[in-house]
Write an enzyme that holds these catalytic residues in place. Structure first.
Site, short mmCIF file in Angstrom:
data_model
loop_
_atom_site.label_atom_id
_atom_site.label_comp_id
_atom_site.label_asym_id
_atom_site.label_seq_id
_atom_site.Cartn_x
_atom_site.Cartn_y
_atom_site.Cartn_z
N SER A 53 0.85 -1.18 0.00
CA SER A 53 0.00 0.00 0.00
C SER A 53 0.88 1.23 0.00
O SER A 53 1.87 1.30 0.73
CB SER A 53 -0.89 0.02 1.25
OG SER A 53 -1.53 1.27 1.34
N ALA A 108 -9.74 8.50 10.20
CA ALA A 108 -10.42 9.78 10.39
C ALA A 108 -11.90 9.56 10.70
O ALA A 108 -12.69 10.49 10.70
CB ALA A 108 -10.27 10.66 9.15
N LEU A 110 -13.77 7.89 8.72
CA LEU A 110 -14.45 7.85 7.42
C LEU A 110 -14.47 6.43 6.84
O LEU A 110 -14.84 6.23 5.70
CB LEU A 110 -13.77 8.82 6.44
CG LEU A 110 -13.66 10.27 6.93
CD1 LEU A 110 -12.99 11.15 5.89
CD2 LEU A 110 -15.05 10.83 7.27
N SER A 112 -11.90 4.02 6.30
CA SER A 112 -10.91 3.54 5.33
C SER A 112 -10.79 2.03 5.38
O SER A 112 -10.47 1.39 4.37
CB SER A 112 -9.54 4.17 5.62
OG SER A 112 -9.02 3.74 6.86
N SER A 113 -11.08 1.44 6.54
CA SER A 113 -10.93 -0.02 6.66
C SER A 113 -11.93 -0.74 5.76
O SER A 113 -11.56 -1.63 5.00
CB SER A 113 -11.05 -0.47 8.11
OG SER A 113 -12.29 -0.08 8.67
N ASP A 157 -20.52 -0.01 7.78
CA ASP A 157 -19.51 0.55 6.87
C ASP A 157 -19.40 -0.26 5.59
O ASP A 157 -19.32 0.29 4.48
CB ASP A 157 -18.13 0.56 7.55
CG ASP A 157 -18.13 1.34 8.84
OD1 ASP A 157 -19.12 2.05 9.10
OD2 ASP A 157 -17.15 1.23 9.60
P1 ADP Z 1 -11.25 4.03 9.73
O1 ADP Z 1 -11.87 2.82 9.13
O2 ADP Z 1 -12.26 4.91 10.40
O3 ADP Z 1 -10.39 4.82 8.79
P2 ADP Z 1 -9.95 2.01 11.25
O4 ADP Z 1 -9.11 2.02 12.47
O5 ADP Z 1 -11.17 1.16 11.25
O6 ADP Z 1 -10.28 3.52 10.90
O7 ADP Z 1 -9.08 1.51 10.03
C1 ADP Z 1 -7.86 2.15 9.70
C2 ADP Z 1 -6.83 1.08 9.41
O8 ADP Z 1 -7.17 0.39 8.19
C3 ADP Z 1 -5.47 1.66 9.14
O9 ADP Z 1 -4.76 1.88 10.34
C4 ADP Z 1 -4.82 0.58 8.28
O10 ADP Z 1 -4.37 -0.49 9.08
C5 ADP Z 1 -6.00 0.06 7.47
N1 ADP Z 1 -6.09 0.73 6.16
C6 ADP Z 1 -7.13 1.44 5.69
N2 ADP Z 1 -6.90 1.91 4.45
C7 ADP Z 1 -5.66 1.50 4.11
C8 ADP Z 1 -4.82 1.69 2.97
N3 ADP Z 1 -5.23 2.39 1.92
N4 ADP Z 1 -3.60 1.12 2.99
C9 ADP Z 1 -3.18 0.41 4.05
N5 ADP Z 1 -3.92 0.21 5.15
C10 ADP Z 1 -5.15 0.75 5.21
MG MG Z 2 -12.91 1.31 10.21
#
Ligand code: ADP
Ligand code: MG
Length: 363
Positions: A53, A108, A110, A112-113, A157
């Site tokens: 990533s 954030a 939002l 991302s996971s 989500d």
């Molecule tokens: P949120 O889902 O609100 O952004 P989370 O703690 O649930 O917060 O998820 C964030 C985690 O997901 C990051 O710390 C990372 O481990 C993983 N993650 C999300 N997007 C990416 C990405 N594009 N590349 C690598 N890891 C990612």
């Molecule tokens: Mg998440």
């Protein structure tokens, strides 16, 4: 050796209303953002997953048979975990190489996971020829996050990342998983939904989440109900004060979701401000999951022209949303930024949220 790379993308989300009710069989109303996570994927001729990533250092290279709870650790668990969840559901997933090129802002609030998981799930489905529905793929994403990463997630989500359509919010009934698209087009109404990322995440968040969930379950049991979805406010009188306040948040929040949905169905987005404010007050006073930064963001947004504002997501930091007339977006952005600076807080990141489509192949 890899063959034929293609790209899949999945969006982040915010929850318009319906907070901390997904584990009580409640209703929530998230929408997908334009911000997307993009995964470039290709088949490997071995049963392995190789993942990189641009947002995280290093390459993870692991046999599919070695993926499971806690393995691989770190970010790659979200990606490889999806392949694991599909395999344990009996689907013949092939080895894949994954490169995450763009991302929803990480951590954030939002989601991302889920964006990462859902982009990987679509890629796996197509490259391995599984032919699964989006609901089945979302379920595998939830399982990956719960069991491989070991993070609690209720499924909102992943549902919105998979099922969202542009200019709509997704009404999700967490009691039975039913969904409905509800029209939401702020720009068309001369409005904007601002997402104010406080850029703080207070450490007590995780323990407090478990405590709230336990309180909600205890209240339902004390009332002899399967979940608080079945309760009315007057049912709560017999509970002790602490438990009653927690339960009151859940019951009143579910009612507010219904009111917001009715307003959106009637084309009256501008009228939902007081419901957003009431949601925030309920989360702050009864549920006690807000924090000073979130309270300040909402208060300053309201004072500088927002129709309404609330914290969104789990709380103790993360983001707030504000419904703002487009002509006041700059005022709100400036006022919140100034108030944060005056309080000695980090500068917030403020973005406009446009209800966008769910995950798709992009090339
Ligand atoms: P949120 O889902 O609100 O952004 P989370 O703690 O649930 O917060 O998820 C964030 C985690 O997901 C990051 O710390 C990372 O481990 C993983 N993650 C999300 N997007 C990416 C990405 N594009 N590349 C690598 N890891 C990612
Ligand atoms: Mg998440």
């Amino acid at each position: 050796m890899t063959t034929g790379a293609a790209r899949w993308a999945a969006p982040g989300r915010v929850n318009l209303i319906g907070e901390h009710v997904d584990y009580a069989g409640g209703l929530c109303l998230p929408f997908a953002l334009a911000q997307r996570t993009v995964v470039e994927a290709s088949l490997l001729d071995e049963p392995r997953v190789r993942a990189r990533s641009r947002a995280e250092p290093g390459t993870v290279d692991i046999a599919l048979d070695d993926v499971g709870p806690g393995s691989p650790p770190g970010w790659a668990g979200y990606a490889a975990g999806v392949l694991w969840a599909l395999r344990v559901a009996g689907h013949p997933v092939r080895g894949m190489e994954l490169l995450v090129t763009d991302t929803v802002p990480l951590g954030a609030g939002l989601s991302s996971s889920a964006a990462l998981e859902c982009a990987v799930a679509l890629a796996a489905d197509e490259l391995s020829g599984l032919g699964l529905s989006r609901t089945e793929l979302a379920a595998a994403c939830v399982r990956a996050e719960n069991e491989v990463v070991g993070a609690r997630t209720g499924g909102m989500d992943q549902a919105v990342a998979m099922l969202a359509t542009a200019d709509h919010a997704l009404l999700l009934d967490t009691r039975d998983g039913a969904t409905r698209q509800v029209p939401l087009s702020p720009t068309g109404d001369g409005l904007a939904v601002l997402v104010i990322d406080t850029r703080v995440r207070h450490r007590l968040a995780d323990g407090q989440y478990g405590a709230r969930r336990a309180a909600v379950e205890k209240a339902a049991t004390a009332l002899g109900l399967a979940s608080l979805r079945e309760a009315t406010v007057s049912d709560l009188d017999g509970l002790d004060d602490g438990l009653r306040r927690r339960a009151r948040h859940v019951v009143t929040e579910i009612a507010r979701v219904r009111q917001v949905v009715a307003a959106l169905d009637a084309g009256e987005l501008a009228s939902i401000g007081p419901l957003l404010d009431a949601s925030h007050e309920s989360l702050r006073r009864d549920y006690e999951v807000s924090c000073r930064e979130l309270d300040l963001a909402c208060e300053m947004a309201r004072l500088s022209g927002a129709f309404g504002a609330r914290m969104t997501g789990g709380g103790f930091g993360g983001s707030a949303i504000a419904l703002v007339p487009r002509s006041r977006v700059d005022d709100v952005t400036r006022a919140v930024g100034n108030a944060f600076a005056a309080s000695g807080y980090r500068a917030p990141a403020i973005r406009q949220a446009r209800p966008s489509a769910g995950a798709s192949r992009v090339g």
